[in-house]
Design a protein around this motif. Structure first.
Motif, PDB file in Angstrom:
ATOM      1  N   LEU A 123     -26.426  -9.444-123.553  1.00 46.67           N
ATOM      2  CA  LEU A 123     -26.009  -8.713-124.349  1.00 46.67           C
ATOM      3  C   LEU A 123     -25.484  -7.576-123.830  1.00 46.67           C
ATOM      4  O   LEU A 123     -24.443  -6.854-123.919  1.00 46.67           O
ATOM      5  CB  LEU A 123     -26.948  -8.078-125.625  1.00 46.67           C
ATOM      6  CG  LEU A 123     -26.454  -7.156-126.474  1.00 46.67           C
ATOM      7  CD1 LEU A 123     -25.306  -7.612-127.211  1.00 46.67           C
ATOM      8  CD2 LEU A 123     -27.721  -6.672-127.587  1.00 46.67           C
ATOM      9  N   GLY A 124     -26.219  -6.736-122.862  1.00 46.59           N
ATOM     10  CA  GLY A 124     -25.855  -5.624-122.040  1.00 46.59           C
ATOM     11  C   GLY A 124     -24.539  -5.854-121.403  1.00 46.59           C
ATOM     12  O   GLY A 124     -23.625  -5.009-121.431  1.00 46.59           O
ATOM     13  N   ASN A 125     -24.737  -6.806-120.746  1.00 43.91           N
ATOM     14  CA  ASN A 125     -23.416  -7.253-119.683  1.00 43.91           C
ATOM     15  C   ASN A 125     -22.336  -7.439-120.610  1.00 43.91           C
ATOM     16  O   ASN A 125     -21.185  -7.079-120.196  1.00 43.91           O
ATOM     17  CB  ASN A 125     -23.877  -8.167-118.784  1.00 43.91           C
ATOM     18  CG  ASN A 125     -24.014  -7.856-117.646  1.00 43.91           C
ATOM     19  OD1 ASN A 125     -24.438  -6.829-117.231  1.00 43.91           O
ATOM     20  ND2 ASN A 125     -24.836  -8.980-116.892  1.00 43.91           N
TER      21      ASN A 125
ATOM     22  N   THR B 240     -29.941   0.026-131.008  1.00 45.95           N
ATOM     23  CA  THR B 240     -28.973  -0.870-130.386  1.00 45.95           C
ATOM     24  C   THR B 240     -27.580  -0.876-131.083  1.00 45.95           C
ATOM     25  O   THR B 240     -26.502  -0.898-130.541  1.00 45.95           O
ATOM     26  CB  THR B 240     -29.432  -2.012-129.932  1.00 45.95           C
ATOM     27  OG1 THR B 240     -30.547  -1.628-129.086  1.00 45.95           O
ATOM     28  CG2 THR B 240     -28.748  -2.842-128.983  1.00 45.95           C
ATOM     29  N   ALA B 241     -27.684  -1.802-132.296  1.00 46.22           N
ATOM     30  CA  ALA B 241     -26.565  -2.053-132.969  1.00 46.22           C
ATOM     31  C   ALA B 241     -25.570  -0.737-133.398  1.00 46.22           C
ATOM     32  O   ALA B 241     -24.687  -0.677-132.866  1.00 46.22           O
ATOM     33  CB  ALA B 241     -27.068  -2.415-134.465  1.00 46.22           C
TER      34      ALA B 241
ATOM     35  N   ASP C 227     -23.251   4.357-120.900  1.00 47.38           N
ATOM     36  CA  ASP C 227     -24.482   4.164-120.052  1.00 47.38           C
ATOM     37  C   ASP C 227     -24.705   2.460-120.462  1.00 47.38           C
ATOM     38  O   ASP C 227     -24.346   2.349-121.652  1.00 47.38           O
ATOM     39  CB  ASP C 227     -25.435   4.673-120.320  1.00 47.38           C
ATOM     40  CG  ASP C 227     -25.267   5.997-119.673  1.00 47.38           C
ATOM     41  OD1 ASP C 227     -24.534   6.237-118.726  1.00 47.38           O
ATOM     42  OD2 ASP C 227     -26.007   7.261-120.201  1.00 47.38           O
ATOM     43  N   PRO C 228     -25.266   1.702-119.530  1.00 50.41           N
ATOM     44  CA  PRO C 228     -25.590   0.404-119.970  1.00 50.41           C
ATOM     45  C   PRO C 228     -26.750   0.692-121.267  1.00 50.41           C
ATOM     46  O   PRO C 228     -27.423   1.612-120.854  1.00 50.41           O
ATOM     47  CB  PRO C 228     -26.402  -0.178-118.676  1.00 50.41           C
ATOM     48  CG  PRO C 228     -25.939   0.731-117.429  1.00 50.41           C
ATOM     49  CD  PRO C 228     -25.512   2.204-118.173  1.00 50.41           C
ATOM     50  N   LEU C 229     -26.659  -0.402-122.169  1.00 54.25           N
ATOM     51  CA  LEU C 229     -27.454  -0.493-123.210  1.00 54.25           C
ATOM     52  C   LEU C 229     -28.811  -0.653-122.655  1.00 54.25           C
ATOM     53  O   LEU C 229     -29.930   0.070-123.159  1.00 54.25           O
ATOM     54  CB  LEU C 229     -27.188  -1.466-124.126  1.00 54.25           C
ATOM     55  CG  LEU C 229     -25.891  -1.537-125.043  1.00 54.25           C
ATOM     56  CD1 LEU C 229     -25.716  -2.869-125.796  1.00 54.25           C
ATOM     57  CD2 LEU C 229     -25.996  -0.293-125.861  1.00 54.25           C
ATOM     58  N   PHE C 230     -29.103  -1.845-121.785  1.00 57.56           N
ATOM     59  CA  PHE C 230     -30.545  -2.064-121.218  1.00 57.56           C
ATOM     60  C   PHE C 230     -30.463  -2.043-119.721  1.00 57.56           C
ATOM     61  O   PHE C 230     -30.280  -3.201-119.137  1.00 57.56           O
ATOM     62  CB  PHE C 230     -30.966  -3.377-122.029  1.00 57.56           C
ATOM     63  CG  PHE C 230     -30.969  -3.257-123.353  1.00 57.56           C
ATOM     64  CD1 PHE C 230     -32.129  -2.974-123.986  1.00 57.56           C
ATOM     65  CD2 PHE C 230     -29.990  -3.843-124.263  1.00 57.56           C
ATOM     66  CE1 PHE C 230     -32.201  -3.001-125.457  1.00 57.56           C
ATOM     67  CE2 PHE C 230     -30.136  -3.934-125.580  1.00 57.56           C
ATOM     68  CZ  PHE C 230     -31.319  -3.428-125.969  1.00 57.56           C
TER      69      PHE C 230
END
Ligand code: MSP
Length: 509
Positions: free
Chosen positions: A354-356, A464-465, A502-505
């Motif tokens: 998901l993050g990528n 996150t959503a 920023d990246p999510l995770f």
């Protein structure tokens, strides 16, 4: 509008919440959010069970009055639910007047129907479990068949609810409604119990001399209500049973009681019989999930082998915790929590998949289009992302109707990975070099896909959503207002500006 009423158990306030309590509540929250996303009017109920021996003992140990003690502990549950982003519609405490009134009405009404009688009881009693056992059940061991602790011999007068006469009705109901008790293993368990045993009338009072902390029994000043008979009634008292113009007529019968398998019998035997005896419709479904274990035993307060949700949240964040619990183990089976398993899920599913996807897409938006999305770029696109987006909601719904949270997540993740593959296949970096007219359509499709993914993960990871939604420049528009089951594929307005951020995770070691 379709309605959906769901509940968690009311947690005992004899100790602080642990991962087991968080599990049921997170599952309920995910289901409630999904139903809201699908346009249902939802009533999601949780709360605390505050009477009985366990709570009385725990408050004595803390040197507090039961009232002060329960106020304090009940609040720790609310605080955790807030941290975990739980959007319940009501939180009921069994010490509230609205509840006590309903319990006393059950007493009077069942008594009027001659379904309650008084009798002297002599036999074995387990104080921690608050349960009576017959000589046969203890097999002469003088130990509680449930918790293996020492039993007390007692002799006292109590009130009994004549449940045995409803046994055949209940067996028939379970037979006719294969989805009343789920999953199948639990249905078989209740079924086998009812087929093999003659139901014993339920003792629904406790002498005040032995236990003062309970709902007053309207039939006798010397008795209080047995805690289970009291607590189960919350499911109707909380939605305004017998109150004028209340939610009761709109929402009852309940669509699903989510419980742990430890409390199957009260919910699938006593509760339906209580309601049926009162001429109230019984719930559509009871779903009993498995246990979180540690070293092959159930995590529990009394054993002290618990995982504290606050520590996991501090380490991994509330969304990763919510995701892990619902993804790692099929709902209904037992599971084991470990930081290693949690880290693996975090790095693979969340950071990589998901993050990528999110980061790459928004990075390319920045690189090729200065973050500006032209309107209708994806409208004409006929590709796999568009096609599968139309199916996602239905596929998730099919699983969530059967409480298969992990399978619903697998559906979203297969879509996420479809999108990752789409990037590889379309190779936008090549299209950019070639100055291809296809580039806006490819990037537009990826943004549409991310938007749909944000809706899909919202029930499970609401924070996150919203982050994804916002990165797509859609912060003004709440996820709920947009149809999830009839996906639009030209959603973005001219002038939408995306933001990589920023990246999510961020990956963990
Ligand atoms: N107060 C009763 C329920 C009354 S409902 C009208 C009760 N409370 S409890 O605090 O013991 O919580 C029981 C519930 O917590 C279980 O049914 C389950 O939902 C959850 N869990 C507690 N420990 C658990 C695990 N180790 N694993 C998974 N869930 C378990 O019983």
């Amino acid at each position: 509008v379709k309605k959906f009423y769901l509940t968690t158990p009311l947690y005992y306030v004899n100790a602080k919440p642990h991962i087991g309590h968080a599990y049921t509540t997170i599952a309920a929250d995910a289901l409630a959010r999904f139903k809201r996303l699908m346009g249902y009017k939802v009533f999601f109920l949780t709360g605390t069970d505050e009477h009985g021996q366990k709570v009385q003992k725990a408050s004595e140990a803390e040197g507090l009055s039961p009232k002060d003690f329960t106020d304090k502990l009940s609040q720790t549950f609310r605080d955790l639910w807030q941290k975990l982003n739980i959007e319940y519609d009501d939180f009921i405490r069994t010490t509230e007047v609205r509840h006590v009134k309903a319990v006393q009405y059950f007493w009077k009404e069942l008594n009027r129907k001659k379904l309650i009688y008084r009798k002297k009881y002599e036999g074995w009693y387990c104080t921690p479990c608050e349960a009576f056992w017959t000589e046969r059940e203890t097999a002469g061991e003088k130990k509680c068949p449930q918790c293996k602790r020492a039993l007390e011999k007692i002799s006292e007068e109590n009130y009994f609810f004549a449940i045995s006469q409803f046994q055949d009705w209940l067996i028939e109901h379970i037979r006719k409604h294969p989805q009343f008790i789920m999953p199948e293993t639990r249905r078989n368990e209740t079924f086998a119990f009812l087929e093999k045993n003659k139901l014993v009338d339920l003792c629904i009072s406790r002498p005040r001399a032995r236990l003062a902390w309970g709902v007053d029994c309207p039939l006798s000043p010397d008795h209080v209500t047995y805690v289970w008979f009291d607590a189960l009634i919350n499911y109707v008292s909380a939605c305004g049973f017998r109150e004028p113009r209340s939610k009761f007529s709109e929402f009852w019968p309940c669509d699903v009681h989510l419980i742990g398998k430890d409390i199957l019998r009260p919910h699938t035997v006593y509760w339906p019989i209580m309601l049926h005896a009162m001429d109230i419709e019984i719930p559509q479904r009871v779903f009993a999930h498995g246990w979180w274990m540690q070293d092959k035993t159930k995590m529990s307060k009394s054993l002290g082998n618990i995982v504290n949700p606050l520590e996991v949240i501090k380490e991994f964040g509330e969304d990763a915790f919510r995701y892990f619990l619902l993804r790692e183990v099929p709902f209904g089976k037992d599971g084991t929590y470990s930081d290693v398993a949690m880290t693996t899920r975090f790095n693979t599913d969340l950071a990589n998949d998901l993050g990528n996807l999110c980061h790459r897409t928004l990075h390319m938006m920045e690189k090729y289009f200065e973050c500006k999305l032209a309107a209708n770029t994806a409208a004409k696109a006929e590709n796999v992302l568009k096609k599968e987006a139309q199916m996602l909601a239905q596929n998730m719904e099919r699983h969530l109707d059967l409480l298969q949270f992990n399978d619903a997540l697998i559906q979203i993740w297969s879509y996420i990975n479809e999108a990752n593959k789409f990037i590889e296949d379309q190779a936008p970096w090549k299209l950019a070099k070639e100055n291809s007219e296809k580039l806006p359509e490819v990037m537009g499709s990826l943004c549409e896909a991310l938007r749909v993914i944000a809706q899909g993960v919202w029930p499970f990871m609401p924070g996150t959503a919203l982050k994804i939604w916002k990165k797509l420049g859609l912060d003004a528009r709440p996820i709920l207002n947009d149809s999830f089951d009839k996906v639009k594929w030209n959603y973005f307005k001219e002038g939408t500006v995306t933001e990589k951020g920023d990246p999510l995770f961020p990956r963990r070691k």
